[in-house]
Design a protein around this motif. Structure first.
Motif, PDB file in Angstrom:
ATOM      1  N   GLU A  46       0.739  -1.199  -0.054  1.00  0.00           N
ATOM      2  CA  GLU A  46       0.109   0.023   0.046  1.00  0.00           C
ATOM      3  C   GLU A  46       0.797   1.225  -0.002  1.00  0.00           C
ATOM      4  O   GLU A  46       0.837   2.069   0.929  1.00  0.00           O
ATOM      5  CB  GLU A  46      -0.727  -0.063   1.244  1.00  0.00           C
ATOM      6  CG  GLU A  46      -1.872  -1.080   1.426  1.00  0.00           C
ATOM      7  CD  GLU A  46      -2.800  -1.248   2.661  1.00  0.00           C
ATOM      8  OE1 GLU A  46      -3.768  -1.389   2.407  1.00  0.00           O
ATOM      9  OE2 GLU A  46      -2.182  -0.689   3.641  1.00  0.00           O
ATOM     10  N   SER A  47       1.704   1.338  -0.896  1.00  0.00           N
ATOM     11  CA  SER A  47       2.719   2.596  -1.135  1.00  0.00           C
ATOM     12  C   SER A  47       2.073   3.841  -1.266  1.00  0.00           C
ATOM     13  O   SER A  47       2.580   4.635  -0.877  1.00  0.00           O
ATOM     14  CB  SER A  47       3.618   2.135  -2.170  1.00  0.00           C
ATOM     15  OG  SER A  47       4.314   1.241  -2.030  1.00  0.00           O
ATOM     16  N   PHE A  48       0.755   3.788  -1.487  1.00  0.00           N
ATOM     17  CA  PHE A  48       0.161   5.040  -2.016  1.00  0.00           C
ATOM     18  C   PHE A  48      -0.280   5.951  -0.506  1.00  0.00           C
ATOM     19  O   PHE A  48      -0.568   7.135  -0.507  1.00  0.00           O
ATOM     20  CB  PHE A  48      -1.234   4.733  -2.592  1.00  0.00           C
ATOM     21  CG  PHE A  48      -2.141   3.643  -2.034  1.00  0.00           C
ATOM     22  CD1 PHE A  48      -2.916   4.367  -0.880  1.00  0.00           C
ATOM     23  CD2 PHE A  48      -2.170   2.455  -2.134  1.00  0.00           C
ATOM     24  CE1 PHE A  48      -3.728   3.210  -0.107  1.00  0.00           C
ATOM     25  CE2 PHE A  48      -2.963   1.642  -1.633  1.00  0.00           C
ATOM     26  CZ  PHE A  48      -3.723   2.013  -0.714  1.00  0.00           C
ATOM     27  N   TRP A  49      -0.084   5.249   0.743  1.00  0.00           N
ATOM     28  CA  TRP A  49      -0.328   6.126   1.890  1.00  0.00           C
ATOM     29  C   TRP A  49       1.003   6.944   1.932  1.00  0.00           C
ATOM     30  O   TRP A  49       0.746   8.103   2.580  1.00  0.00           O
ATOM     31  CB  TRP A  49      -0.339   5.286   3.190  1.00  0.00           C
ATOM     32  CG  TRP A  49      -1.827   4.318   3.097  1.00  0.00           C
ATOM     33  CD1 TRP A  49      -1.796   2.911   3.073  1.00  0.00           C
ATOM     34  CD2 TRP A  49      -3.088   4.832   2.996  1.00  0.00           C
ATOM     35  NE1 TRP A  49      -3.014   2.402   3.124  1.00  0.00           N
ATOM     36  CE2 TRP A  49      -3.801   3.754   2.947  1.00  0.00           C
ATOM     37  CE3 TRP A  49      -3.495   5.884   2.920  1.00  0.00           C
ATOM     38  CZ2 TRP A  49      -5.197   3.766   2.862  1.00  0.00           C
ATOM     39  CZ3 TRP A  49      -4.879   6.313   2.937  1.00  0.00           C
ATOM     40  CH2 TRP A  49      -5.907   5.192   2.874  1.00  0.00           C
ATOM     41  N   ALA A  50       2.085   6.682   1.720  1.00  0.00           N
ATOM     42  CA  ALA A  50       3.171   7.542   1.692  1.00  0.00           C
ATOM     43  C   ALA A  50       2.789   8.933   0.883  1.00  0.00           C
ATOM     44  O   ALA A  50       2.994   9.865   1.186  1.00  0.00           O
ATOM     45  CB  ALA A  50       4.560   7.021   1.239  1.00  0.00           C
ATOM     46  N   VAL A  51       2.249   8.518  -0.452  1.00  0.00           N
ATOM     47  CA  VAL A  51       1.938   9.486  -1.393  1.00  0.00           C
ATOM     48  C   VAL A  51       0.862  10.649  -0.639  1.00  0.00           C
ATOM     49  O   VAL A  51       0.751  11.622  -0.807  1.00  0.00           O
ATOM     50  CB  VAL A  51       1.438   8.993  -2.603  1.00  0.00           C
ATOM     51  CG1 VAL A  51       0.891  10.351  -3.402  1.00  0.00           C
ATOM     52  CG2 VAL A  51       2.529   8.380  -3.463  1.00  0.00           C
ATOM     53  N   GLN A 106       4.716   4.512   6.686  1.00  0.00           N
ATOM     54  CA  GLN A 106       4.753   5.119   5.426  1.00  0.00           C
ATOM     55  C   GLN A 106       4.263   6.552   5.676  1.00  0.00           C
ATOM     56  O   GLN A 106       4.612   7.531   4.619  1.00  0.00           O
ATOM     57  CB  GLN A 106       3.412   4.423   4.504  1.00  0.00           C
ATOM     58  CG  GLN A 106       3.956   2.955   3.808  1.00  0.00           C
ATOM     59  CD  GLN A 106       2.925   2.380   3.298  1.00  0.00           C
ATOM     60  OE1 GLN A 106       2.344   2.874   2.197  1.00  0.00           O
ATOM     61  NE2 GLN A 106       2.486   1.171   3.506  1.00  0.00           N
ATOM     62  N   ILE A 107       3.462   6.852   6.896  1.00  0.00           N
ATOM     63  CA  ILE A 107       3.079   8.249   6.955  1.00  0.00           C
ATOM     64  C   ILE A 107       4.438   9.027   7.051  1.00  0.00           C
ATOM     65  O   ILE A 107       4.840  10.048   6.680  1.00  0.00           O
ATOM     66  CB  ILE A 107       2.149   8.348   7.992  1.00  0.00           C
ATOM     67  CG1 ILE A 107       0.736   7.786   7.395  1.00  0.00           C
ATOM     68  CG2 ILE A 107       2.180   9.914   8.706  1.00  0.00           C
ATOM     69  CD1 ILE A 107      -0.160   7.863   8.665  1.00  0.00           C
ATOM     70  N   GLY A 108       5.420   8.346   8.027  1.00  0.00           N
ATOM     71  CA  GLY A 108       6.818   8.716   8.281  1.00  0.00           C
ATOM     72  C   GLY A 108       7.505   9.255   7.192  1.00  0.00           C
ATOM     73  O   GLY A 108       8.081  10.364   6.970  1.00  0.00           O
ATOM     74  N   ILE A 109       7.561   8.145   6.107  1.00  0.00           N
ATOM     75  CA  ILE A 109       8.297   8.593   4.711  1.00  0.00           C
ATOM     76  C   ILE A 109       7.793   9.819   4.028  1.00  0.00           C
ATOM     77  O   ILE A 109       8.316  10.566   3.549  1.00  0.00           O
ATOM     78  CB  ILE A 109       8.146   7.237   3.962  1.00  0.00           C
ATOM     79  CG1 ILE A 109       9.066   6.136   4.594  1.00  0.00           C
ATOM     80  CG2 ILE A 109       8.704   7.425   2.582  1.00  0.00           C
ATOM     81  CD1 ILE A 109       8.794   4.526   3.853  1.00  0.00           C
ATOM     82  N   GLY A 110       6.327   9.571   3.940  1.00  0.00           N
ATOM     83  CA  GLY A 110       5.858  10.780   3.284  1.00  0.00           C
ATOM     84  C   GLY A 110       6.065  12.232   3.802  1.00  0.00           C
ATOM     85  O   GLY A 110       6.337  13.267   3.294  1.00  0.00           O
ATOM     86  N   VAL A 111       5.914  12.307   5.069  1.00  0.00           N
ATOM     87  CA  VAL A 111       6.187  13.546   5.971  1.00  0.00           C
ATOM     88  C   VAL A 111       7.819  13.966   5.722  1.00  0.00           C
ATOM     89  O   VAL A 111       7.947  14.962   5.401  1.00  0.00           O
ATOM     90  CB  VAL A 111       5.805  13.446   7.347  1.00  0.00           C
ATOM     91  CG1 VAL A 111       6.513  14.691   8.179  1.00  0.00           C
ATOM     92  CG2 VAL A 111       4.432  13.223   7.519  1.00  0.00           C
ATOM     93  N   GLY A 112       8.742  12.936   5.842  1.00  0.00           N
ATOM     94  CA  GLY A 112      10.002  13.229   5.715  1.00  0.00           C
ATOM     95  C   GLY A 112      10.415  13.615   4.309  1.00  0.00           C
ATOM     96  O   GLY A 112      11.150  14.586   4.222  1.00  0.00           O
ATOM     97  N   VAL A 113       9.848  13.122   3.203  1.00  0.00           N
ATOM     98  CA  VAL A 113      10.091  13.384   1.821  1.00  0.00           C
ATOM     99  C   VAL A 113       9.511  14.841   1.476  1.00  0.00           C
ATOM    100  O   VAL A 113      10.310  15.595   1.054  1.00  0.00           O
ATOM    101  CB  VAL A 113       9.369  12.333   0.944  1.00  0.00           C
ATOM    102  CG1 VAL A 113       9.509  12.932  -0.516  1.00  0.00           C
ATOM    103  CG2 VAL A 113      10.131  11.087   0.964  1.00  0.00           C
ATOM    104  N   ALA A 114       8.386  15.135   2.014  1.00  0.00           N
ATOM    105  CA  ALA A 114       7.785  16.469   1.893  1.00  0.00           C
ATOM    106  C   ALA A 114       8.819  17.564   2.687  1.00  0.00           C
ATOM    107  O   ALA A 114       8.967  18.466   1.944  1.00  0.00           O
ATOM    108  CB  ALA A 114       6.568  16.647   2.680  1.00  0.00           C
TER     109      ALA A 114
END
Length: 333
Positions: free
Chosen positions: A43-48, A145-153
């Protein structure tokens, strides 16, 4: 001609840099997807989704105002994990999910920084079964994945942010003040109520944009100059808003009392234009002596017109002096 104008309108965002936020967001979405996929997370879309919640056009807005969304997202994810833990130990899933989301929704209405919390909690609480993973493991994976998305942003907005925000702020503030000065010293002012409201609405919108840009400029100044300018651009934005208010009141006085002296309008317009020159770094400093003379004359004179002029002229003079002091105290670029 119509085709040429259409092409110019399409090209304007690229020439003026308005394409940058879109490129930043697209890059952050692509990177977050690639990172989640490279780690073989389901479910990689949760990072997105997390990128779309947190990402803002500039480093200043993402790390400053957008930081509230980061904290709200983290708080929501933790509450969601607590809810999944309760469900794992026998709590009724629908009741737990509804109760926690309702509680976070109430909190988000009271605390602006919690607005993203219900969404993050719902992402975690809606974790279903994935072959080979329990609901608790799925919730943990979504939290990662939430942590990945926040960090990338945060990283993308910092690395790809367009710097020199201070120079862009000064340029925009000078343009706004110059427009106020032109309207103040014009021999003929608009009298139609609709036209006046459109002009004022445009100025208010420009002030909102300046306020957002001031946050980025102050953040950039703290990064590169290690302090000493904290809050200076926000101070200038607040003073520009007060000068707009002063000029609006003074303009109303000129309309209500047609007998007021034209020299006061000319002095006010010249003083505001001089401050715009100072913001642009032009060698001629702003001269407030003529405005000070008009304000003193209105304060000491008699008659209804002088009484009406005295207060707005002195308020405008005070705010222009404050802005002049702020500009004199700023370090060299």
């Amino acid at each position: 001609m119509n085709g040429t104008r259409a092409l110019q309108r399409l090209a304007d965002p690229w020439r003026n840099g308005r394409w940058r936020p879109g490129v930043q967001l697209a890059a952050a979405v692509a990177i977050s997807w690639c990172v989640a996929t490279a780690l073989h997370l389901p479910e990689s879309f949760w990072a997105v989704m997390s990128v779309l919640i947190v990402m803002r056009p500039s480093a200043g807005s993402t790390l400053d105002a957008g930081w509230d969304r980061v904290r709200g997202t983290a708080a929501g994810a933790l509450v969601g994990m607590a809810g999944v833990w309760l469900q794992h130990h026998g709590a009724q899933p629908i009741a737990t999910t509804l109760a926690l989301v309702v509680l976070l929704a109430f909190a988000s209405a009271s605390v602006p920084g919690m607005r993203s919390a219900p969404v993050a909690a719902l992402i975690i609480l809606s974790a279903g079964g994935i072959p080979g993973h329990s609901p608790l493991q799925v919730a943990l994976l979504r939290m990662v994945q939430i942590g990945i998305g926040v960090g990338v942003a945060l990283v993308v907005s910092t690395v790809m942010s367009e710097y020199h925000a201070g120079a862009r702020f000064d340029e925009g503030c000078a343009a706004l003040l110059r427009g106020i000065a032109r309207r103040m010293s014009a021999s003929r002012r608009p009298t139609d109520a609709g036209e006046i409201e459109r002009i004022q609405a445009g100025t208010r919108a420009a002030l909102v944009r300046l306020g957002a840009l001031a946050g980025s400029a102050d953040l950039e100044a703290r990064w590169w100059r290690r302090g000493g300018t904290s809050g200076s651009y926000r101070d200038k934005a607040r003073l520009a808003a007060r000068i707009f208010q002063d000029a609006t009141v003074l303009d109303r006085v000129f309309r209500l009392a047609p007998g007021t002296r034209a020299e006061a309008a000319q002095a006010a317009g010249a003083a505001i234009a001089g401050m715009a020159d100072a913001l642009e770094g032009k060698p001629a400093p702003s001269d407030l002596d003529e405005l000070a003379r008009c304000a003193a004359q209105a304060s000491s004179g008699e008659g209804a017109s002088n009484a009406l002029l005295a207060a707005p002229l002195n308020l405008l003079l005070d705010d222009l002096r404050r802005l002049q002091t702020t500009l004199a105290a700023r370090p060299p670029a």
